[in-house]
Design a protein around this motif. Sequence first.
Motif, PDB file in Angstrom:
ATOM      1  N   SER A 254       0.926  -1.158   0.015  1.00  0.00           N
ATOM      2  CA  SER A 254       0.112   0.087  -0.195  1.00  0.00           C
ATOM      3  C   SER A 254       0.915   1.168  -0.059  1.00  0.00           C
ATOM      4  O   SER A 254       1.918   1.382   0.728  1.00  0.00           O
ATOM      5  N   HIS A 255       0.530   2.350  -0.672  1.00  0.00           N
ATOM      6  CA  HIS A 255       1.481   3.408  -0.925  1.00  0.00           C
ATOM      7  C   HIS A 255       0.501   4.561   0.258  1.00  0.00           C
ATOM      8  O   HIS A 255      -0.711   4.671  -0.029  1.00  0.00           O
ATOM      9  N   PRO A 256       1.117   5.107   1.228  1.00  0.00           N
ATOM     10  CA  PRO A 256       0.470   6.109   2.002  1.00  0.00           C
ATOM     11  C   PRO A 256      -0.210   7.030   1.478  1.00  0.00           C
ATOM     12  O   PRO A 256      -1.413   7.475   2.068  1.00  0.00           O
ATOM     13  N   ALA A 259      -3.524   5.760   1.037  1.00  0.00           N
ATOM     14  CA  ALA A 259      -4.115   5.174   1.874  1.00  0.00           C
ATOM     15  C   ALA A 259      -5.245   6.238   2.542  1.00  0.00           C
ATOM     16  O   ALA A 259      -4.968   6.825   3.373  1.00  0.00           O
ATOM     17  N   LEU A 279       3.127  -0.563   4.980  1.00  0.00           N
ATOM     18  CA  LEU A 279       2.911   0.875   4.575  1.00  0.00           C
ATOM     19  C   LEU A 279       4.305   1.313   4.475  1.00  0.00           C
ATOM     20  O   LEU A 279       4.830   2.122   5.576  1.00  0.00           O
ATOM     21  N   VAL A 281       7.318   3.845   4.473  1.00  0.00           N
ATOM     22  CA  VAL A 281       7.539   5.064   4.845  1.00  0.00           C
ATOM     23  C   VAL A 281       8.552   5.779   3.999  1.00  0.00           C
ATOM     24  O   VAL A 281       8.608   6.907   3.595  1.00  0.00           O
ATOM     25  N   TYR A 296       3.771  12.687   0.701  1.00  0.00           N
ATOM     26  CA  TYR A 296       3.236  13.021   2.046  1.00  0.00           C
ATOM     27  C   TYR A 296       4.507  13.474   2.943  1.00  0.00           C
ATOM     28  O   TYR A 296       5.583  13.458   2.652  1.00  0.00           O
ATOM     29  N   TYR A 301       2.097  10.680   7.193  1.00  0.00           N
ATOM     30  CA  TYR A 301       2.131   9.425   7.421  1.00  0.00           C
ATOM     31  C   TYR A 301       1.737   8.724   8.678  1.00  0.00           C
ATOM     32  O   TYR A 301       0.939   7.725   8.923  1.00  0.00           O
ATOM     33  N   LYS A 304      -1.999   8.439   9.144  1.00  0.00           N
ATOM     34  CA  LYS A 304      -2.674   7.376   8.304  1.00  0.00           C
ATOM     35  C   LYS A 304      -2.420   6.118   9.360  1.00  0.00           C
ATOM     36  O   LYS A 304      -3.367   5.011   9.544  1.00  0.00           O
ATOM     37  N   ILE A 305      -1.262   5.981   9.994  1.00  0.00           N
ATOM     38  CA  ILE A 305      -1.315   4.649  10.976  1.00  0.00           C
ATOM     39  C   ILE A 305      -1.951   5.019  12.163  1.00  0.00           C
ATOM     40  O   ILE A 305      -2.797   3.984  12.736  1.00  0.00           O
ATOM     41  N   THR A 319       7.252  -1.636   7.357  1.00  0.00           N
ATOM     42  CA  THR A 319       7.503  -0.743   6.520  1.00  0.00           C
ATOM     43  C   THR A 319       8.817  -0.726   5.548  1.00  0.00           C
ATOM     44  O   THR A 319       9.583  -1.887   5.987  1.00  0.00           O
TER      45      THR A 319
END
Length: 469
Positions: A254-256, A259, A279, A281, A296, A301, A304-305, A319
Amino acid sequence: MDEAHHIAADFADGAAGARLRYHIVTYGCQMNVFDSRRIGQSLRLAGYEETADPVMADVILLNTCSVRDKPEKKVLATLARLRPLKEARPGTVLGVCGCVGQQHGQALLDRVPYLDLVFGPDRVVEAAALVEAARGGARLADVARQSRGDHAFAPVDPEAEPGPTAFLTVMKGCDKVCSYCIVPYVRGREVSKPVALVLDEVRRLVEGGVREVTLLGQNVNAYGKDLACGADFADLLAAIDAVPGLLRLRFVTSHPADADERMLSCFGRLRTVAPYLHLPVQAGSDRVLDRMRRGYTAAEYLDKIAIARRHCPDVALSTDVIVGYPGETREDFEATLRVVEAARYDTMFSFKYSPRPHTAAARLEDDVPEAEKADRLREVQSLQDRIGAERLARFLGRVEEVLVEGPSRAARTRGAGAQWSGRTATNHVVNFAARPGEPPAPGDLVRVRITDVLAHCLAGEPCDGAGGE
Ligand code: SAH
Ligand code: SF4
Ligand code: F3S
């Protein structure tokens, strides 16, 4: 007898009257693992059988990775090792496919005179025809790309999946422009597999005994952007979630930037979506992230987490980190350490920056000295080793549902005990001894009480009690 003759004699003994055999060596990411299966499948349909021994093979293919310089160099070293074999048996087809094949095409054929065949990832559907042409004496390089509207993907074959878990590529290519990355060059533009086709493949995999499917894409959560039907990645997850008999659904990478809350809320909301999120970073310094064109900031970032954890507090996180990007100062690197500390990952994959051709960063001076890159890599890894161990400790005493994959490595290699191995929903490996007379079967979900936390895995014993913390 010299080595070449020895090889030729082995071959003459082994192949008399037998079917033609292929041997594929796979490097790189899961998408290459998936592609190697598809290539094998198309060769089996053409009458070939697989051999684990290159010496016995009529066709040897290296499915390659060019994401960093080291794996690319490895391909040339492996080819040089295979040269005596090829020279002893000129009829053997020696080929390079995958990303190094795509990257160099005809130039690779020109450079390696004993190589017969080069093809790119978009030609996997044609693998058997290309091999046959090479067996007919042609030396060929086929790196033609699939066009954006062309959804021809090599189909999955449930019978080719050896266990209860399977990879399934749902999109190809990458439309991002990360400055350091060769993937968009070698894998082309994003192409999504239509939803109906993915669903059909998941159903067939499940009917064939698969219980866990990992959806693959370089930027898997950009799924659907090129589809006319308007479905996005969250829609795809919801559709697959409804397939009866599927126990777990995973996805990478997945790209942040793609997401969003809709996607991140799938953790905890959809029955099958396993609480595991990879994900990447890449860096913690906003200046470096900007120069990498990641789209981002570190704060965005981490946000998102936080969203993923809000929907699913126990979600496991992993990551990718690059150290020593051009111009990365000690201060920049310390920002990466701070993000790693704040994110509290379960696992991390970290790499020294490696300049790649056809990338924007290749024009920048690779100015962080090798020794400094190595130091930074060690530093970020030792930080993560501590955090990973702390994260793993949370499992002690818990009861986990373990999807059994088969005998543990210790049982396979040393015959030690009735040790079985599987994974938790969070993707942690658990080894356990079955109860006497109750051996589990691959694909079973077994409740295991975690009794030991080891360096990189868990150990436990089956139990009937209530699950949970
Ligand atoms: N699509 C994924 C993964 C791409 S390749 C993503 O967006 O993250 C896998 C990993 O290799 C990347 O995440 C990155 O950490 C690393 N990588 C890619 N190019 C690299 C380079 N030139 N040097 C070092 N590491 C690189
Ligand atoms: Fe490479 Fe970036 Fe695409 Fe990942 S998102 S494959 S790192 S360009
Ligand atoms: Fe490597 Fe190609 Fe995968 S470059 S990481 S094998 S997409």
